[in-house]
Write an enzyme that holds these catalytic residues in place. Structure first.
Site, PDB file in Angstrom:
ATOM      1  CG  ASN A  81      -0.385   0.022   2.511  1.00  0.00           C
ATOM      2  OD1 ASN A  81       0.763  -0.368   2.677  1.00  0.00           O
ATOM      3  ND2 ASN A  81      -1.118   0.477   3.507  1.00  0.00           N
TER       4      ASN A  81
ATOM      5  CB  CYS B  49      -1.537   0.226   8.800  1.00  0.00           C
ATOM      6  SG  CYS B  49      -0.523   1.704   8.825  1.00  0.00           S
TER       7      CYS B  49
ATOM      8  CD  GLU C 104       6.105   0.486  10.202  1.00  0.00           C
ATOM      9  OE1 GLU C 104       6.614   1.516  10.618  1.00  0.00           O
ATOM     10  OE2 GLU C 104       5.678   0.351   9.039  1.00  0.00           O
TER      11      GLU C 104
HETATM   12  P1  NAP Z   1       1.468  -8.882   3.586  1.00  0.00           P
HETATM   13  O1  NAP Z   1       0.685  -9.784   2.733  1.00  0.00           O
HETATM   14  O2  NAP Z   1       1.747  -9.291   4.972  1.00  0.00           O
HETATM   15  O3  NAP Z   1       2.826  -8.588   2.794  1.00  0.00           O
HETATM   16  C1  NAP Z   1       3.784  -7.693   3.278  1.00  0.00           C
HETATM   17  C2  NAP Z   1       5.147  -8.055   2.723  1.00  0.00           C
HETATM   18  O4  NAP Z   1       5.560  -9.304   3.262  1.00  0.00           O
HETATM   19  C3  NAP Z   1       5.175  -8.217   1.206  1.00  0.00           C
HETATM   20  O5  NAP Z   1       6.392  -7.726   0.724  1.00  0.00           O
HETATM   21  C4  NAP Z   1       5.113  -9.728   1.049  1.00  0.00           C
HETATM   22  O6  NAP Z   1       5.642 -10.191  -0.172  1.00  0.00           O
HETATM   23  C5  NAP Z   1       5.991 -10.152   2.206  1.00  0.00           C
HETATM   24  N1  NAP Z   1       5.840 -11.549   2.637  1.00  0.00           N
HETATM   25  C6  NAP Z   1       4.793 -12.381   2.501  1.00  0.00           C
HETATM   26  N2  NAP Z   1       5.085 -13.588   3.051  1.00  0.00           N
HETATM   27  C7  NAP Z   1       6.347 -13.498   3.551  1.00  0.00           C
HETATM   28  C8  NAP Z   1       7.226 -14.410   4.225  1.00  0.00           C
HETATM   29  N3  NAP Z   1       6.884 -15.654   4.524  1.00  0.00           N
HETATM   30  N4  NAP Z   1       8.435 -13.958   4.572  1.00  0.00           N
HETATM   31  C9  NAP Z   1       8.828 -12.706   4.299  1.00  0.00           C
HETATM   32  N5  NAP Z   1       8.054 -11.810   3.642  1.00  0.00           N
HETATM   33  C10 NAP Z   1       6.827 -12.209   3.281  1.00  0.00           C
HETATM   34  O7  NAP Z   1       0.756  -7.431   3.693  1.00  0.00           O
HETATM   35  P2  NAP Z   1       0.140  -6.536   2.554  1.00  0.00           P
HETATM   36  O8  NAP Z   1      -1.110  -7.160   2.051  1.00  0.00           O
HETATM   37  O9  NAP Z   1       1.198  -6.159   1.570  1.00  0.00           O
HETATM   38  O10 NAP Z   1      -0.217  -5.201   3.381  1.00  0.00           O
HETATM   39  C11 NAP Z   1      -1.420  -5.048   4.083  1.00  0.00           C
HETATM   40  C12 NAP Z   1      -1.230  -5.275   5.564  1.00  0.00           C
HETATM   41  O11 NAP Z   1      -0.132  -4.520   6.031  1.00  0.00           O
HETATM   42  C13 NAP Z   1      -2.421  -4.811   6.391  1.00  0.00           C
HETATM   43  O12 NAP Z   1      -2.665  -5.737   7.403  1.00  0.00           O
HETATM   44  C14 NAP Z   1      -1.939  -3.493   6.975  1.00  0.00           C
HETATM   45  O13 NAP Z   1      -2.600  -3.107   8.156  1.00  0.00           O
HETATM   46  C15 NAP Z   1      -0.508  -3.760   7.185  1.00  0.00           C
HETATM   47  N6  NAP Z   1       0.251  -2.514   7.212  1.00  0.00           N
HETATM   48  C16 NAP Z   1       0.719  -2.085   8.412  1.00  0.00           C
HETATM   49  C17 NAP Z   1       1.395  -0.877   8.495  1.00  0.00           C
HETATM   50  C18 NAP Z   1       1.914  -0.354   9.808  1.00  0.00           C
HETATM   51  O14 NAP Z   1       2.720   0.554   9.761  1.00  0.00           O
HETATM   52  N7  NAP Z   1       1.492  -0.858  10.951  1.00  0.00           N
HETATM   53  C19 NAP Z   1       1.603  -0.123   7.349  1.00  0.00           C
HETATM   54  C20 NAP Z   1       1.116  -0.596   6.140  1.00  0.00           C
HETATM   55  C21 NAP Z   1       0.437  -1.797   6.077  1.00  0.00           C
HETATM   56  P3  NAP Z   1       4.668 -10.539  -1.404  1.00  0.00           P
HETATM   57  O15 NAP Z   1       4.063  -9.251  -1.807  1.00  0.00           O
HETATM   58  O16 NAP Z   1       5.582 -11.115  -2.386  1.00  0.00           O
HETATM   59  O17 NAP Z   1       3.655 -11.510  -0.885  1.00  0.00           O
HETATM   60  O1  G3H Z   2      -0.663   1.921   5.876  1.00  0.00           O
HETATM   61  C1  G3H Z   2       0.067   2.397   6.723  1.00  0.00           C
HETATM   62  C2  G3H Z   2       0.717   3.700   6.557  1.00  0.00           C
HETATM   63  O2  G3H Z   2       1.877   3.763   7.316  1.00  0.00           O
HETATM   64  C3  G3H Z   2      -0.265   4.771   6.945  1.00  0.00           C
HETATM   65  O3  G3H Z   2       0.214   6.025   6.713  1.00  0.00           O
HETATM   66  O4  G3H Z   2      -1.585   7.271   7.929  1.00  0.00           O
HETATM   67  O5  G3H Z   2      -0.014   8.434   6.400  1.00  0.00           O
HETATM   68  O6  G3H Z   2      -1.770   6.908   5.491  1.00  0.00           O
HETATM   69  P1  G3H Z   2      -0.839   7.225   6.630  1.00  0.00           P
END
Ligand code: NAP
Ligand code: G3H
Length: 485
Positions: free
Chosen positions: A163, A293, A259
């Site tokens: 994202n 997030c 995160e």
């Molecule tokens: P995701 O599916 O967990 O993927 C995140 C990253 O992890 C991608 O680069 C993914 O690669 C990689 N990945 C997947 N399986 C892995 C493994 N076994 N080992 C190492 N890396 C692996 O998350 P997303 O769908 O991209 O993002 C959405 C989620 O992120 C939401 O839950 C959101 O709340 C959270 N998020 C949190 C924050 C925060 O700051 N707290 C910020 C942004 C997003 P691939 O793409 O190749 O699968």
């Molecule tokens: O998705 C997670 C990002 O760190 C959120 O950043 O609150 O500036 O959209 P934002």
């Protein structure tokens, strides 16, 4: 600017030792746009041998990189920030098609990232070591003096989510390299084309060969190998709670910064300015179709407030423009993929079937979910607890402030929360009791400004991001003790 990243068949290469190289695997992953299904290019699924080579190369680069002066490192970061900003239009156009984020937000993500990099360089320059005299400890002596400085950790593995492929890659790379580490960037597969452009920005800025190498390939295939690799000294991950927990379970004696997901609550009290609260909630919940997030993911309020708030929200939500991210003013764009839309649709169906009141939305067209608001959501419904990562918002009615706090804290997540009220005492009472990293008073939940500490508790994460905090997390103190005879 980015033509050397890809060949004529739109196959994107990986940055290795300062050069863009093709993988020997010949295994390619085609990146389709969630906007119109068009093919944007292909990335390479790197082999484990190539991962070994990439990590080994960062180790070699580390020897000289950690010896460079801070002045030299920050110069490169300032240059990278300028190059990034100069190319914001090209990067944003690619990002818009790759992750279906509206064009204006893509441009602002790139510009914000340039600012983040400049602030990272400024912060690093102002971070001082310290000299500690021994005599402040009981029995200690003035003849002992510790000189405390910060040392890099080694090779940082940076894993970013789809994202914010530029911002959440750079917020790891910038602080890591300024602290003298080298970096392996594993971009999100959907988002990797944009993230590879960022790697080229650092390369063009003069980052020495091997200080930043990229590894593309599906996390589900190459991820476990990367996170358990003995050459990795720190893992800086942003993504889902499920993958974060998986990483924590596999990593051995390697410090982690995680995160993860959230279920941010907005608590609205009776004396709140409801017009302002409604504007904040709608911006917070629906921008980038809720794929943040920090999106507002539930409202907790009283009957008396809900009856006035719901019409205000409905009016604003129905004005949100749904469509193609290239169109001016569009807020709701197609979700990242059909699987995500299926998941959100499942939450909507569960809420409808369980008796929640659908105020607006609830429909789907391919991977676009229309902005949806539910009233009278109860704690036995999935929507009360699960993170949709889509444009659907539940309102849960409560009968007291303490009940709102209790429901807010019952969530497995603890990223942020908002409190809307004119009463500062009540705001602080609630803020102190909420089990989250950050509480926003009279504002939507959001990450920035990027130098603030950003962290989640419980299933929302581990460790603290934010420019200075990230530099500290990716370095360690080293004490040299002078014993004066
Ligand atoms: P995701 O599916 O967990 O993927 C995140 C990253 O992890 C991608 O680069 C993914 O690669 C990689 N990945 C997947 N399986 C892995 C493994 N076994 N080992 C190492 N890396 C692996 O998350 P997303 O769908 O991209 O993002 C959405 C989620 O992120 C939401 O839950 C959101 O709340 C959270 N998020 C949190 C924050 C925060 O700051 N707290 C910020 C942004 C997003 P691939 O793409 O190749 O699968
Ligand atoms: O998705 C997670 C990002 O760190 C959120 O950043 O609150 O500036 O959209 P934002």
């Amino acid at each position: 600017m980015f033509s050397n990243l890809r060949n004529n068949d739109k196959i994107y290469k990986n940055l290795y030792n300062g050069e863009w190289i093709e993988s020997s695997s010949q295994k390619l992953i085609e990146i389709f746009s969630p906007v119109d299904g068009s093919s944007l290019g292909k990335v390479q699924a790197m082999t484990t041998e190539e991962v070994d080579m990439a990590i080994k190369n960062t180790k070699e680069a580390l020897k000289s990189w950690q010896e460079t002066s801070l002045n030299e490192r920050v110069d490169i970061i300032y240059k990278a920030a300028n190059i990034l900003e100069e190319n914001s239009e090209e990067i944003a156009t690619l990002m818009m098609m790759e992750i279906s984020k509206d064009k204006k937000s893509c441009v602002s993500e790139v510009v914000r990232t340039a600012d983040l990099l400049r602030f990272t360089a400024d912060t690093a320059k102002s971070m001082q070591g310290e000299a500690l005299s021994g005599d402040s400890f009981p029995g200690g002596s003035k003849s002992k003096m510790a000189f405390v400085s910060r040392e890099p950790l080694g090779t940082v593995l940076a894993i970013a989510p789809f994202n914010y492929p530029i911002n959440l890659s750079a917020s790891k790379i910038g602080p890591a390299i300024v602290a003298g580490n080298t970096v392996i960037l594993k971009p999100p597969t959907q988002g990797s084309l944009s993230a590879l452009c960022l790697a080229e920005v650092f390369n063009k800025a003069g980052l020495p060969a091997g200080v930043l190498n990229t590894v593309t390939g599906r996390g589900s295939e190459i991820g476990d190998y990367l996170i358990s690799h003995e050459g990795i000294n720190f893992i800086n991950f942003t993504g889902s709670t499920a993958v974060g927990q998986h990483i924590a379970s596999l990593s051995k004696m390697v410090p982690l910064l995680l995160e993860l997901g959230g279920k941010d609550a907005a608590i609205i009290l009776e004396d709140a300015n409801l017009e302002e609260a409604a504007t904040n909630i709608v911006n917070g919940a629906y921008s980038y179709s809720g794929q943040r997030c920090t999106a507002v993911k539930r409202i907790l309020t009283f009957d008396s407030v809900a009856d006035k708030l719901i019409p205000l929200l409905k009016e604003k939500i129905e004005k949100l423009k749904v469509g193609n991210p290239a169109e001016d003013g569009v807020v709701i764009t197609p979700l990242i993929d059909n699987k995500s839309a299926d998941f959100v649709e499942g939450l909507i169906k569960d809420a409808k079937d369980s008796g929640a009141t659908l105020v607006t939305g609830g429909t789907r067209e391919n991977n676009t979910i229309y902005p949806t608001l539910f009233d009278n959501v109860t704690t036995d419904m999935r929507l009360a607890w699960e993170e949709p990562f889509g444009p659907v918002l539940p309102l849960i009615r409560v009968s007291s402030i303490d009940e709102a706090i209790e429901i807010a804290n019952k969530s497995e997540y603890g990223l942020q929360s908002s409190v809307f009220t004119q009463d500062i005492d009540k705001a602080f009472y609630i803020a102190k009791k909420l089990e989250v990293g950050t509480v926003q008073i009279n504002n939507k939940t959001e990450r920035g400004p990027d130098h603030y500490p950003f962290l989640g508790v419980k299933s929302s994460g581990m460790g603290t991001q934010g420019i200075r905090y990230s530099i500290e997390a990716m370095s360690r103190p080293k004490a040299i003790v002078l014993n004066i005879k």
